[in-house]
Every structure is written in structure tokens, then in C-alpha cells.
Design a protein around this motif. Structure first.
Motif, mmCIF file in Angstrom:
data_model
loop_
_atom_site.group_PDB
_atom_site.id
_atom_site.type_symbol
_atom_site.label_atom_id
_atom_site.label_comp_id
_atom_site.label_asym_id
_atom_site.label_seq_id
_atom_site.Cartn_x
_atom_site.Cartn_y
_atom_site.Cartn_z
ATOM 1 N N CYS A 184 -32.128 -22.970 -50.628
ATOM 2 C CA CYS A 184 -32.289 -21.585 -50.779
ATOM 3 C C CYS A 184 -33.153 -21.522 -49.805
ATOM 4 C CB CYS A 184 -33.538 -21.776 -51.714
ATOM 5 S SG CYS A 184 -34.502 -20.167 -52.436
ATOM 6 N N PHE A 185 -34.165 -22.576 -48.995
ATOM 7 C CA PHE A 185 -34.597 -22.481 -47.706
ATOM 8 C C PHE A 185 -33.620 -22.202 -46.405
ATOM 9 C CE2 PHE A 185 -37.300 -23.241 -43.563
ATOM 10 C CZ PHE A 185 -38.198 -22.978 -44.422
ATOM 11 N N THR A 186 -32.623 -22.489 -46.634
ATOM 12 C CA THR A 186 -31.642 -22.038 -45.658
ATOM 13 C C THR A 186 -31.038 -20.776 -45.743
ATOM 14 O OG1 THR A 186 -30.197 -24.197 -44.993
ATOM 15 C CG2 THR A 186 -29.009 -22.186 -44.370
ATOM 16 N N GLY A 187 -30.968 -19.368 -46.821
ATOM 17 C CA GLY A 187 -30.671 -18.376 -47.436
ATOM 18 C C GLY A 187 -31.875 -17.568 -46.430
ATOM 19 N N ALA A 188 -33.195 -17.882 -46.991
ATOM 20 C CA ALA A 188 -34.299 -17.629 -46.132
ATOM 21 C C ALA A 188 -34.783 -17.346 -44.924
ATOM 22 C CB ALA A 188 -35.984 -17.735 -46.887
ATOM 23 N N MET A 189 -33.881 -18.395 -44.325
ATOM 24 C CA MET A 189 -33.913 -18.500 -42.735
ATOM 25 C C MET A 189 -33.250 -17.034 -42.111
ATOM 26 S SD MET A 189 -34.708 -21.480 -41.118
ATOM 27 C CE MET A 189 -32.547 -23.018 -42.128
ATOM 28 N N ARG A 190 -32.016 -17.394 -42.936
ATOM 29 C CA ARG A 190 -30.506 -15.970 -42.918
ATOM 30 C C ARG A 190 -30.880 -14.616 -42.931
ATOM 31 N NH1 ARG A 190 -26.134 -20.225 -44.960
ATOM 32 N NH2 ARG A 190 -25.360 -21.286 -42.852
ATOM 33 N N HIS A 191 -31.750 -15.110 -43.972
ATOM 34 C CA HIS A 191 -32.427 -13.476 -44.168
ATOM 35 C C HIS A 191 -32.917 -12.903 -43.216
ATOM 36 C CE1 HIS A 191 -33.664 -9.514 -46.706
ATOM 37 N NE2 HIS A 191 -34.443 -10.067 -46.744
ATOM 38 N N ALA A 192 -34.075 -13.871 -42.923
ATOM 39 C CA ALA A 192 -35.171 -13.120 -41.619
ATOM 40 C C ALA A 192 -34.659 -13.249 -40.340
ATOM 41 C CB ALA A 192 -35.701 -14.830 -41.410
ATOM 42 N N ALA A 193 -33.372 -14.182 -40.577
ATOM 43 C CA ALA A 193 -32.315 -13.440 -39.192
ATOM 44 C C ALA A 193 -31.319 -12.255 -38.766
ATOM 45 C CB ALA A 193 -31.571 -15.158 -38.537
ATOM 46 N N ARG A 194 -31.238 -12.243 -39.850
ATOM 47 C CA ARG A 194 -30.464 -10.825 -40.056
ATOM 48 C C ARG A 194 -31.763 -9.448 -39.633
ATOM 49 N NH1 ARG A 194 -28.011 -13.070 -44.495
ATOM 50 N NH2 ARG A 194 -29.063 -11.887 -45.653
ATOM 51 N N THR A 195 -33.035 -9.757 -40.244
ATOM 52 C CA THR A 195 -33.819 -8.764 -40.050
ATOM 53 C C THR A 195 -33.949 -8.858 -38.136
ATOM 54 O OG1 THR A 195 -35.623 -9.999 -39.713
ATOM 55 C CG2 THR A 195 -34.689 -9.042 -42.786
ATOM 56 N N ARG A 196 -34.245 -9.479 -37.743
ATOM 57 C CA ARG A 196 -34.567 -9.423 -36.213
ATOM 58 C C ARG A 196 -33.275 -9.870 -35.868
ATOM 59 N NH1 ARG A 196 -39.425 -11.507 -34.442
ATOM 60 N NH2 ARG A 196 -41.152 -9.972 -35.789
ATOM 61 N N LYS A 197 -32.533 -9.157 -36.441
ATOM 62 C CA LYS A 197 -30.272 -9.546 -35.448
ATOM 63 C C LYS A 197 -31.187 -10.588 -34.562
ATOM 64 C CE LYS A 197 -30.369 -4.961 -35.064
ATOM 65 N NZ LYS A 197 -30.424 -4.636 -36.754
ATOM 66 N N ILE A 198 -30.684 -12.156 -34.765
ATOM 67 C CA ILE A 198 -31.191 -13.550 -34.629
ATOM 68 C C ILE A 198 -30.052 -14.298 -34.963
ATOM 69 C CG2 ILE A 198 -32.161 -15.566 -34.371
ATOM 70 C CD1 ILE A 198 -34.451 -13.822 -34.903
ATOM 71 N N ASP A 199 -29.030 -14.573 -33.863
ATOM 72 C CA ASP A 199 -27.755 -15.784 -34.120
ATOM 73 C C ASP A 199 -27.915 -16.957 -35.012
ATOM 74 O OD1 ASP A 199 -25.604 -13.605 -34.035
ATOM 75 O OD2 ASP A 199 -25.802 -13.991 -31.966
ATOM 76 N N MET A 200 -27.847 -17.232 -36.028
ATOM 77 C CA MET A 200 -28.527 -18.416 -36.742
ATOM 78 C C MET A 200 -27.389 -19.314 -36.243
ATOM 79 S SD MET A 200 -30.675 -18.694 -38.863
ATOM 80 C CE MET A 200 -29.911 -19.698 -40.423
#
Length: 137
Positions: A56-72
Motif C-alpha cells: 500500500c505504501f508503494t502505491g501511495a508513493m506512486r500516486h504522489a509521484a504522478r502528482t509531481r510528474k516524478i518517475d518512480m
């Protein structure tokens, strides 16, 4: 419960407690349980909690990355350690998450971790209830 929209309901049944078996209503989960440290076949609730939280934490980081256009990073990893302890007030849990975000600068990685910890449902559920340490490795 105060939910506007239920996205999913996981349904499980456990028989036999910590030395029993758990299965889900959809048949996707069917596991034997064993006492922590017993070396018997099966897993335990602490391992299951750690697996759920780290996913779940990984998914939350992916979501946050999308909002800032950060490539995970493709090799992002979250390791979870969940302790079952006993103190004067009875049994307790505490946890440590170690987050690996190879290739990201420290400030960006820290921002993603902090953002995820604010939005991850497991982090929200544990906040103020158990001791939690989250580190960038």
C-alpha cells in the motif's frame, strides 16, 4: 465508519487463530497460519500486515509521484518489519519501514515518503496507535 465510497471490501475468514488457516471469499487467499518464530509451515499476522502495508505504501508513493510528474524507479522497494511485543499494558505492535528509491535525489525521495505516509491507509490507521519509523535506505 465514515466513508463516502467503498472501493473494495476484502472478505476473509480465519479458523484456529494463530495456528489455523485463513481464506478469502474469492478464493485468492488460502494460507496456513503458524506462531511467529515456530518454524512451522505458514505465515503469521505480523508478516501479513507488513506485506499489506509495504504494498500500500508503494502505491501511495506512486500516486504522489504522478502528482509531481516524478518517475518512480522500477526497482523501488519497501521493506517492513512488524514487531509483536509485550509490555505492562499487554501486547503491542511497532513497525519500521525501510524505503529504497534508487536514483532519486534525497530531497525528492524524502518528499515521496512523507507524502505517502500522509495518504497511505495503513499509515493513517497506525498513526498515533503504534510506534512507526520510516527510513530512506
Amino acid at each position: 465508519m465514515n466513508a463516502r465510497s467503498i472501493l473494495y471490501t476484502g472478505k476473509t475468514v480465519t479458523t484456529g487463530g494463530r495456528e489455523g488457516q485463513s481464506h478469502s471469499s474469492d478464493g485468492q487467499l488460502d494460507i496456513k497460519l503458524s506462531l511467529p518464530g515456530s518454524n512451522l509451515p505458514g505465515t503469521n499476522p505480523e508478516q501479513l500486515f507488513g506485506a499489506g502495508w509495504s504494498a500500500c505504501f508503494t502505491g501511495a508513493m506512486r500516486h504522489a509521484a504522478r502528482t509531481r510528474k516524478i518517475d518512480m524507479p522500477a526497482d523501488t522497494a519497501v521493506s517492513a518489519e512488524v514487531d509483536l511485543g509485550q509490555g505492562p499494558d499487554g501486547y503491542f505492535l511497532q513497525a519500521r519501514l525501510a524505503v529504497s528509491l534508487p536514483g532519486l535525489d534525497r530531497d525528492t525521495a524524502r518528499w515521496l515518503i512523507d507524502a505517502a505516509h500522509q495518504t497511505c491507509p495503513y499509515s493513517k490507521a497506525t498513526r498515533g496507535n503504534i510506534d512507526v519509523v520510516i527510513s530512506l535506505v
